[in-house]
Design a protein around this motif. Structure first.
Motif, short mmCIF file in Angstrom:
data_model
loop_
_atom_site.label_atom_id
_atom_site.label_comp_id
_atom_site.label_asym_id
_atom_site.label_seq_id
_atom_site.Cartn_x
_atom_site.Cartn_y
_atom_site.Cartn_z
N GLU A 19 0.81 -1.23 0.00
CA GLU A 19 0.00 0.00 0.00
C GLU A 19 0.84 1.27 0.00
N SER A 20 1.99 1.24 0.69
CA SER A 20 2.81 2.44 0.78
C SER A 20 3.43 2.83 -0.56
N LEU A 21 3.44 1.88 -1.52
CA LEU A 21 4.04 2.15 -2.82
C LEU A 21 3.01 2.17 -3.95
N GLN A 22 1.75 1.89 -3.63
CA GLN A 22 0.73 1.92 -4.67
C GLN A 22 0.53 3.33 -5.19
N ARG A 23 0.13 3.42 -6.44
CA ARG A 23 -0.14 4.69 -7.11
C ARG A 23 1.11 5.56 -7.22
N SER A 24 2.28 4.90 -7.28
CA SER A 24 3.54 5.63 -7.44
C SER A 24 4.31 5.17 -8.67
N GLY A 25 3.72 4.29 -9.46
CA GLY A 25 4.38 3.82 -10.68
C GLY A 25 5.14 2.51 -10.53
N VAL A 26 5.22 1.98 -9.31
CA VAL A 26 5.98 0.74 -9.08
C VAL A 26 5.34 -0.44 -9.82
N GLY A 27 4.02 -0.57 -9.74
CA GLY A 27 3.34 -1.66 -10.43
C GLY A 27 3.55 -1.61 -11.93
N LYS A 28 3.47 -0.42 -12.50
CA LYS A 28 3.69 -0.28 -13.94
C LYS A 28 5.12 -0.64 -14.30
N GLN A 29 6.09 -0.24 -13.46
CA GLN A 29 7.50 -0.60 -13.71
C GLN A 29 7.68 -2.11 -13.67
N LEU A 30 7.08 -2.77 -12.68
CA LEU A 30 7.18 -4.22 -12.58
C LEU A 30 6.58 -4.90 -13.81
N PHE A 31 5.37 -4.45 -14.19
CA PHE A 31 4.68 -5.05 -15.32
C PHE A 31 5.45 -4.82 -16.61
N GLU A 32 5.94 -3.60 -16.81
CA GLU A 32 6.72 -3.29 -18.02
C GLU A 32 8.00 -4.13 -18.07
N HIS A 33 8.65 -4.33 -16.92
CA HIS A 33 9.85 -5.15 -16.90
C HIS A 33 9.52 -6.59 -17.30
N SER A 51 -7.74 -10.02 -10.26
CA SER A 51 -8.51 -9.27 -9.26
C SER A 51 -9.13 -8.05 -9.92
N PRO A 52 -10.12 -7.45 -9.29
CA PRO A 52 -10.66 -6.19 -9.82
C PRO A 52 -9.56 -5.12 -9.98
N LYS A 53 -8.58 -5.10 -9.05
CA LYS A 53 -7.50 -4.11 -9.16
C LYS A 53 -6.63 -4.38 -10.39
N LEU A 54 -6.35 -5.65 -10.69
CA LEU A 54 -5.54 -5.96 -11.88
C LEU A 54 -6.31 -5.59 -13.15
N LEU A 55 -7.60 -5.88 -13.18
CA LEU A 55 -8.40 -5.49 -14.35
C LEU A 55 -8.41 -3.98 -14.52
N GLY A 56 -8.49 -3.23 -13.41
CA GLY A 56 -8.43 -1.77 -13.47
C GLY A 56 -7.07 -1.28 -13.94
N PHE A 57 -6.03 -1.97 -13.52
CA PHE A 57 -4.65 -1.62 -13.90
C PHE A 57 -4.46 -1.76 -15.41
N VAL A 58 -4.88 -2.89 -15.99
CA VAL A 58 -4.68 -3.06 -17.44
C VAL A 58 -5.63 -2.17 -18.24
N ARG A 59 -6.79 -1.85 -17.67
CA ARG A 59 -7.70 -0.90 -18.35
C ARG A 59 -7.06 0.49 -18.37
N LYS A 60 -6.51 0.93 -17.22
CA LYS A 60 -5.93 2.27 -17.11
C LYS A 60 -4.68 2.41 -17.97
N HIS A 61 -3.75 1.47 -17.86
CA HIS A 61 -2.45 1.62 -18.51
C HIS A 61 -2.39 1.10 -19.94
N TYR A 62 -3.25 0.13 -20.29
CA TYR A 62 -3.15 -0.50 -21.61
C TYR A 62 -4.48 -0.49 -22.37
N HIS A 63 -5.47 0.16 -21.83
CA HIS A 63 -6.78 0.31 -22.49
C HIS A 63 -7.39 -1.03 -22.85
N SER A 115 14.46 -4.06 -3.43
CA SER A 115 14.74 -3.45 -4.73
C SER A 115 15.62 -4.41 -5.52
N TYR A 116 15.41 -4.43 -6.80
CA TYR A 116 16.14 -5.32 -7.68
C TYR A 116 17.11 -4.51 -8.50
#
Length: 122
Positions: A19-33, A51-63, A115-116
């Motif tokens: 939660e402390s890192l959500q909405r900061s671009g970390v998820g998009k960086q992980l997915f893009e990697h 999950s509903p959050k994953l469906l929202g993520f791909v809708r937001k970032h990848y339409h 961190s990787y």
């Protein structure tokens, strides 16, 4: 009726960003990697029980939002079938990504977040 197709897309399981890192671009960086490492495109993936959050993520970032619900809770977006020549490959023919030296696992900075190392240049 709908046409049945047997497909074998690369599958994505849900992932979680603290939660402390959500909405900061970390998820998009992980997915893009992951997309880069797997030489994949979001519309060419299968999503296993998203999950509903994953469906929202791909809708937001990848339409991506258009899919037919399946009895097995597996999601393949309609765009998968619109672009088969661009990146769909027969089962077993997808190139394997190169193995990189992550044997040491994540690097810890003493906090809760791991961190990787950055990926090597292409």
């Amino acid at each position: 009726g709908g046409k049945m197709s047997e497909i074998e897309p690369l599958c994505v399981l849900d992932f979680y960003v603290h939660e402390s890192l959500q909405r900061s671009g970390v998820g998009k960086q992980l997915f893009e990697h992951m997309l880069s490492r797997e030489a994949a495109m979001p519309h060419m993936l299968g999503y296993d029980r998203p999950s509903p959050k994953l469906l929202g993520f791909v809708r937001k970032h990848y339409h991506l939002s258009n899919f037919e619900p399946q009895a097995n809770n597996f999601v393949v977006f309609a765009d998968y079938f619109k672009h088969p020549a661009s990146s769909a490959m027969p089962a077993g023919s997808r190139p394997q990504p190169p193995l990189l030296g992550y044997a040491g696992g994540p690097l810890h900075d003493g906090g809760d977040a791991a961190s990787y190392p950055p990926p090597p240049p292409p």
